[in-house]
Design an enzyme around this catalytic site. Structure first.
Site, PDB file in Angstrom:
ATOM      1  N   HIS A 182      -1.018   3.857  -0.146  1.00  0.00           N
ATOM      2  CA  HIS A 182      -1.430   2.534   0.330  1.00  0.00           C
ATOM      3  C   HIS A 182      -2.923   2.463   0.664  1.00  0.00           C
ATOM      4  O   HIS A 182      -3.437   1.369   0.930  1.00  0.00           O
ATOM      5  CB  HIS A 182      -0.637   2.127   1.575  1.00  0.00           C
ATOM      6  CG  HIS A 182       0.809   1.840   1.315  1.00  0.00           C
ATOM      7  ND1 HIS A 182       1.229   0.965   0.332  1.00  0.00           N
ATOM      8  CD2 HIS A 182       1.930   2.322   1.894  1.00  0.00           C
ATOM      9  CE1 HIS A 182       2.553   0.921   0.330  1.00  0.00           C
ATOM     10  NE2 HIS A 182       3.000   1.737   1.256  1.00  0.00           N
ATOM     11  N   ASP A 215       7.714   5.316  -5.324  1.00  0.00           N
ATOM     12  CA  ASP A 215       8.022   4.983  -3.939  1.00  0.00           C
ATOM     13  C   ASP A 215       8.610   3.566  -3.872  1.00  0.00           C
ATOM     14  O   ASP A 215       8.354   2.725  -4.742  1.00  0.00           O
ATOM     15  CB  ASP A 215       6.730   5.062  -3.116  1.00  0.00           C
ATOM     16  CG  ASP A 215       6.942   4.935  -1.628  1.00  0.00           C
ATOM     17  OD1 ASP A 215       7.003   5.964  -0.948  1.00  0.00           O
ATOM     18  OD2 ASP A 215       7.050   3.798  -1.138  1.00  0.00           O
ATOM     19  N   HIS A 237       7.753   1.254  -1.969  1.00  0.00           N
ATOM     20  CA  HIS A 237       6.676   0.298  -1.736  1.00  0.00           C
ATOM     21  C   HIS A 237       5.622   0.396  -2.843  1.00  0.00           C
ATOM     22  O   HIS A 237       5.343   1.487  -3.347  1.00  0.00           O
ATOM     23  CB  HIS A 237       5.998   0.566  -0.386  1.00  0.00           C
ATOM     24  CG  HIS A 237       6.941   0.555   0.779  1.00  0.00           C
ATOM     25  ND1 HIS A 237       7.628   1.681   1.196  1.00  0.00           N
ATOM     26  CD2 HIS A 237       7.314  -0.439   1.610  1.00  0.00           C
ATOM     27  CE1 HIS A 237       8.378   1.379   2.238  1.00  0.00           C
ATOM     28  NE2 HIS A 237       8.213   0.105   2.510  1.00  0.00           N
ATOM     29  N   ASP A 283      12.009   7.039  -0.212  1.00  0.00           N
ATOM     30  CA  ASP A 283      12.538   5.943   0.606  1.00  0.00           C
ATOM     31  C   ASP A 283      13.431   4.990  -0.181  1.00  0.00           C
ATOM     32  O   ASP A 283      13.990   4.053   0.391  1.00  0.00           O
ATOM     33  CB  ASP A 283      11.408   5.166   1.296  1.00  0.00           C
ATOM     34  CG  ASP A 283      10.228   4.884   0.404  1.00  0.00           C
ATOM     35  OD1 ASP A 283      10.303   5.160  -0.812  1.00  0.00           O
ATOM     36  OD2 ASP A 283       9.207   4.390   0.921  1.00  0.00           O
TER      37      ASP A 283
END
Length: 379
Positions: A157, A194, A196, A282
């Site tokens: 991120h 991931d 995200h 995740d």
């Protein structure tokens, strides 16, 4: 006759446990309120009174303890060297690197999304970023073909100029830049799987045709709200970003479809010199948003290993990103490590009706022209 296990280098340093942000920020009550609202929206059943920071040291100890208790033949434990300033500055602005370094020994939040530092965070971040560099250097030297970097804080991120999403330095971007600038790998391919979107990785390489990025993730407005289908790169990098937004609840079959319909054809067109994977666990069902499990991660890893053997002499590096259930992390990382070492993956669990399969096929159709163009540009 049983095949010999492949050598797998696992990079880990206990000093990464020293990154230990926790609790709320009493100096910024408006940030605390905003974060509580965000958590309540994503996890309606969360108890905010007992909230602790999800990016905690136990994420790594759960993985490491499992790997040490049940050793896998072929695994070699390696200590990473911390990334140096010049190496970090290949992916990050010099002023930003200086800012993070100035926080050594301090505590505090850096972003409203609970990205924070504790006294041991700066060396942990340098080690996390340095792990990918160490892995690629070892692979280039012929010590092994595959590596798995068990690191925190995560990285995908973080753009060039700020901390975001629990991330300080963009570990995989630092590694990719090192592969290109220091080792002469002209074409680097990244798959970010991931849950995200890896907004930071996208921003760093958005105009760079030397780095092909495939990113499968929960579709916006899910955090961080980016990664739309039509975000495909800019300037000379146009067509080198292939986002695959998926609905929440997707499972193993969807991610394998992403591999077969987007990752593999894009890789065969691009012909990378090395494959890098932002490996977030995740998407595991224990993290309560998606429905993958460890058998899916093992199957994907086996396919990526075979793809690396086919295209780039086996060169494959996995870098831990998200995943916040200790059991899911331990089970998934163990399954992935076995797959990297060559254990056959013959079966994997699938949902009766995986909501991500149609979206994966839609993304493949959307990106078909970009993938075709990649082949023309790299041959």
């Amino acid at each position: 006759m049983t095949a010999m296990p492949a050598t797998v280098l696992i990079y880990y340093d206990f000093r990464m446990l020293g990154h230990n942000p926790h609790g709320w920020d009493p100096e910024r009550p408006e940030w605390t309120d905003a974060v509580k609202a965000m958590i309540k929206l994503q996890y309606p059943n969360a108890n905010l009174d007992t909230y602790s920071h999800p990016e905690r040291p136990e994420r790594l100890t759960a993985i490491v303890d499992r790997l040490l208790l049940e050793p896998i033949e072929g695994v070699r434990w390696m200590l990473p060297a911390p990334a140096g300033t010049a190496q970090l500055e290949r992916a990050h602005d010099a002023a930003y690197v200086a800012h993070i370094e100035s926080l050594d020994g301090q505590s505090g939040w850096l972003s409203q999304d609970t990205t924070a530092v504790s006294p041991g965070s700066v060396i942990a971040a340098r080690l996390a970023a340095g792990s990918g560099i160490s892995a690629i250097e070892a692979i280039a030297a012929g010590e092994a073909e595959r590596a798995f970097c068990i690191v925190r804080p995560p990285g995908h991120h973080a753009p060039a100029d700020r901390a975001r999403g629990f991330c300080l330095y963009n570990n995989l971007a630092v590694a990719a830049a090192h592969a290109r600038k220091a080792l002469g790998y002209e074409r680097v391919m990244i798959w970010d799987l991931d849950m995200h979107h890896g907004n930071g990785t996208q921003a760093i390489f958005y105009d760079d045709p030397g780095v092909l990025v495939v990113d499968s993730h929960c579709a916006a407005p899910f955090y961080p709200g980016s990664g739309l289908l039509d975000e495909t790169g800019a300037g000379p990098g146009l067509g080198y970003h292939l986002n695959v937004p998926l609905p929440m609840g997707f499972g193993n079959a969807a991610l394998l479809k992403v591999f077969e319909q987007v990752v593999r054809p894009a890789a065969c067109a691009f012909r990378p010199d090395i494959l890098l994977v932002s490996t977030g666990f995740d998407c595991h069902y224990l993290d309560m948003v998606c429905n993958m499990n460890e058998t899916g991660y093992a199957a994907v890893t086996q396919r990526m290993s075979n793809l690396a053997d086919e295209l780039c002499e086996g060169r494959l590096v996995l870098m831990l990103e998200g995943g916040y259930s200790a059991k899911a992390l331990a089970d998934s990382a163990y399954a992935v490590s076995e797959a990297l070492a060559g254990k056959p993956v013959n079966t994997f669990n699938v949902l009766a009706d995986d909501p991500g399969c149609a979206a994966a096929s839609d993304a493949a159709a959307f990106h078909a022209s970009s993938i075709a163009a990649l082949k023309n540009q790299t041959h």
